[in-house]
Scaffold this motif. Structure first.
Motif, PDB file in Angstrom:
ATOM      1  N   THR A 282      -5.411   3.000   8.426  1.00 52.09           N
ATOM      2  CA  THR A 282      -6.785   3.004   7.931  1.00 52.09           C
ATOM      3  C   THR A 282      -7.631   3.736   8.953  1.00 52.09           C
TER       4      THR A 282
ATOM      5  N   SER B 157     -14.136   5.408   5.154  1.00 54.32           N
ATOM      6  CA  SER B 157     -12.883   4.822   5.604  1.00 54.32           C
ATOM      7  C   SER B 157     -11.833   5.083   4.537  1.00 54.32           C
TER       8      SER B 157
ATOM      9  N   ALA C 155       0.928   2.284   6.927  1.00 60.41           N
ATOM     10  CA  ALA C 155      -0.414   2.461   6.376  1.00 60.41           C
ATOM     11  C   ALA C 155      -1.388   2.552   7.547  1.00 60.41           C
TER      12      ALA C 155
ATOM     13  N   THR D 124       0.832  -1.204   0.000  1.00 62.95           N
ATOM     14  CA  THR D 124       0.000   0.000   0.000  1.00 62.95           C
ATOM     15  C   THR D 124       0.860   1.245   0.000  1.00 62.95           C
TER      16      THR D 124
ATOM     17  N   THR E 254      -7.373   4.927   3.657  1.00 66.47           N
ATOM     18  CA  THR E 254      -6.043   4.457   4.054  1.00 66.47           C
ATOM     19  C   THR E 254      -5.043   5.493   3.586  1.00 66.47           C
TER      20      THR E 254
ATOM     21  N   CYS F 152      -0.782   6.813   4.075  1.00 66.69           N
ATOM     22  CA  CYS F 152       0.569   6.442   4.486  1.00 66.69           C
ATOM     23  C   CYS F 152       1.184   7.562   5.325  1.00 66.69           C
TER      24      CYS F 152
END
Length: 162
Positions: free
Chosen positions: A77, A120, A75, A66, A122, A124
């Motif tokens: 979330t 939701s 990562a 990811t 995600t 970094c």
């Protein structure tokens, strides 16, 4: 400020109690009723905010698929399970190694973008070198740590205008 107001009210009640007892009793009753109403309202608000904050979760982990950029190895979330719009989230990030007792990394990260109810995403995040406990590792491999996150601040409402 609250201390000054409390002291002034106490002095007023003492003065009234010494000179006009019925007025002091009536004023004390009014203050007690107003204080009780404020306490009940603020307690209800606090409970609703705690339940909304507990509906916001952050799951973190080192994910090379990811997060392709080596400077952003984690990562996260972010999930908004509350019914309200979120405009900012802050969370404590804790990293632990199996062979070391205690916390090896501790830092606070922020997300300042709107997160709609039920949404939701995600994202970094980087690791800060000074977040590591001494002795700090020379080469940082995020996959060698077990990561946990604890939400510390949630801002509800629409995003502020630029």
């Amino acid at each position: 400020m609250a201390f000054v107001v409390t002291a002034a009210v106490a002095l007023l009640l003492i003065e009234l109690y010494l000179r006009r007892r019925p007025w002091a009793i009536a004023l004390t009753g009014v203050i007690a009723v107003v204080g009780t109403v404020i306490w009940i309202f603020s307690d209800d608000q606090s409970r609703s905010q705690r339940s909304a904050v507990s509906a916001v979760t952050v799951d973190v982990g080192a994910d090379g698929e990811t997060c392709l950029d080596p400077t952003l190895p984690l990562a996260a979330t972010l999930t908004n399970s509350s019914g309200d719009m979120i405009n900012r989230i802050a969370f404590d990030l804790i990293g632990q190694q199996a062979e070391r007792a205690g916390t090896a990394y501790r830092g606070t990260l922020r997300h300042d973008q709107v997160l709609a109810p039920g949404e939701s995403i995600t994202r970094c995040f980087p690791l800060l070198y000074h977040g590591f406990a001494h002795p700090r590792p020379q080469i940082i491999d995020a996959t060698k740590y077990e990561w946990t996150a604890h939400v510390t601040l949630v801002g509800f409402g629409n995003a502020p205008s630029p």
